[in-house]
Write an enzyme that holds these catalytic residues in place. Structure first.
Site, mmCIF file in Angstrom:
data_model
loop_
_atom_site.group_PDB
_atom_site.id
_atom_site.type_symbol
_atom_site.label_atom_id
_atom_site.label_comp_id
_atom_site.label_asym_id
_atom_site.label_seq_id
_atom_site.Cartn_x
_atom_site.Cartn_y
_atom_site.Cartn_z
ATOM 1 N N PHE A 23 30.189 43.824 30.280
ATOM 2 C CA PHE A 23 30.634 45.230 30.931
ATOM 3 C C PHE A 23 32.275 44.994 30.516
ATOM 4 O O PHE A 23 32.859 44.057 30.573
ATOM 5 C CB PHE A 23 30.677 44.608 32.304
ATOM 6 C CG PHE A 23 30.561 46.215 33.348
ATOM 7 C CD1 PHE A 23 29.915 46.894 33.440
ATOM 8 C CD2 PHE A 23 31.896 46.270 33.640
ATOM 9 C CE1 PHE A 23 29.453 48.473 33.728
ATOM 10 C CE2 PHE A 23 32.017 48.147 33.980
ATOM 11 C CZ PHE A 23 30.709 48.913 33.959
ATOM 12 N N ALA A 57 31.886 41.023 35.223
ATOM 13 C CA ALA A 57 32.632 39.679 36.218
ATOM 14 C C ALA A 57 32.194 38.919 37.058
ATOM 15 O O ALA A 57 32.545 37.704 37.646
ATOM 16 C CB ALA A 57 33.962 40.548 36.200
ATOM 17 N N ALA A 86 36.742 55.501 40.782
ATOM 18 C CA ALA A 86 37.126 56.317 42.051
ATOM 19 C C ALA A 86 36.996 55.048 43.339
ATOM 20 O O ALA A 86 37.073 56.406 43.834
ATOM 21 C CB ALA A 86 36.394 57.034 41.163
ATOM 22 N N THR A 87 35.447 54.284 43.074
ATOM 23 C CA THR A 87 35.627 53.807 44.553
ATOM 24 C C THR A 87 36.109 52.875 44.241
ATOM 25 O O THR A 87 37.101 52.172 43.780
ATOM 26 C CB THR A 87 33.971 53.941 43.757
ATOM 27 O OG1 THR A 87 33.768 52.319 42.971
ATOM 28 C CG2 THR A 87 33.421 55.016 43.822
ATOM 29 N N HIS A 89 34.797 49.575 44.697
ATOM 30 C CA HIS A 89 34.020 48.767 43.638
ATOM 31 C C HIS A 89 34.845 47.664 43.027
ATOM 32 O O HIS A 89 34.608 47.079 43.446
ATOM 33 C CB HIS A 89 33.372 49.462 42.821
ATOM 34 C CG HIS A 89 32.491 48.572 42.387
ATOM 35 N ND1 HIS A 89 32.330 48.197 40.973
ATOM 36 C CD2 HIS A 89 30.839 47.518 42.692
ATOM 37 C CE1 HIS A 89 31.631 47.055 40.326
ATOM 38 N NE2 HIS A 89 30.855 46.922 41.280
ATOM 39 N N PHE A 114 41.303 31.815 34.966
ATOM 40 C CA PHE A 114 41.047 32.558 35.488
ATOM 41 C C PHE A 114 41.486 33.860 34.211
ATOM 42 O O PHE A 114 42.675 34.173 34.010
ATOM 43 C CB PHE A 114 41.831 33.020 36.737
ATOM 44 C CG PHE A 114 41.428 34.988 37.328
ATOM 45 C CD1 PHE A 114 40.589 35.244 38.383
ATOM 46 C CD2 PHE A 114 42.307 35.780 36.782
ATOM 47 C CE1 PHE A 114 39.833 35.364 38.721
ATOM 48 C CE2 PHE A 114 42.268 37.143 37.713
ATOM 49 C CZ PHE A 114 40.926 37.533 38.628
ATOM 50 N N ARG A 128 46.331 44.380 27.274
ATOM 51 C CA ARG A 128 45.938 42.794 27.438
ATOM 52 C C ARG A 128 45.296 42.133 26.676
ATOM 53 O O ARG A 128 44.822 40.863 27.337
ATOM 54 C CB ARG A 128 46.678 42.787 28.780
ATOM 55 C CG ARG A 128 47.102 43.323 29.512
ATOM 56 C CD ARG A 128 46.500 43.877 31.293
ATOM 57 N NE ARG A 128 48.319 44.067 31.838
ATOM 58 C CZ ARG A 128 48.968 44.959 30.982
ATOM 59 N NH1 ARG A 128 48.740 46.004 30.580
ATOM 60 N NH2 ARG A 128 49.990 44.920 32.343
#
Length: 157
Positions: A23, A57, A86-87, A89, A114, A128
């Site tokens: 993703f 992830a 927007a949520t 999540h 990590f 990044r």
């Protein structure tokens, strides 16, 4: 004067697992490239690096646990990109992934690093992943090398 224990940055002879989320792959592929660059520049052989791709992830901690259970790796590098939408999540994914990775590391006494970008925007993630803010995949791999060597040094101390 206290005893100072440090480790070097040679990856020679060490085995590394990389787990990368598919993703946001336009970001994660850059992170993987950075990690591979750091490992090979530091002396890791291609045969000592295993790359495992997972859907997102959230799946990384389980894959890291399975990888750690094999006992074949000196360090595991977890790479992904979670970008706020927007949520809520984003908040749930970030919290559970970070906890999951930490648990695997502590449960197995293994460096499980990590390298998950948790950003507010796509622009921050791009920065990044190899532009303005360096490549966090490269940085995470260097930390993995150092921790793998530190585990060896501490085992001998």
């Amino acid at each position: 004067m206290p005893q100072i224990i440090e480790a070097g940055l040679s990856a020679q002879g060490k085995k590394f697992g990389i787990i990368a989320a598919r993703f946001n792959d336009f970001i994660t592929e850059r992170l993987v490239g950075g990690a591979l660059d750091a490992l090979t520049r530091s002396g890791a052989a291609d045969g000592d690096i295993t790359l495992l791709k997972v859907p997102g992830a959230f799946e990384i901690p389980l894959a890291a646990k399975k990888m750690a259970m094999t006992g074949k790796f000196d360090a595991i590098i977890c790479l992904g990109a979670v970008i706020r939408g927007a949520t809520n999540h984003y908040d749930y994914v970030c919290a559970e992934v970070s906890k999951g990775i930490a648990c695997v590391s502590l449960d197995h006494g293994l460096p499980v690093m990590f390298g998950i970008l948790t950003t507010e925007s796509i622009e921050q993630a791009i920065e990044r992943a190899g532009t303005k803010a360096g490549n966090k995949g490269f940085d995470t791999a260097l930390a993995a090398i150092e921790m793998a060597n530190l585990m060896t040094v501490m085992g001998e101390a």
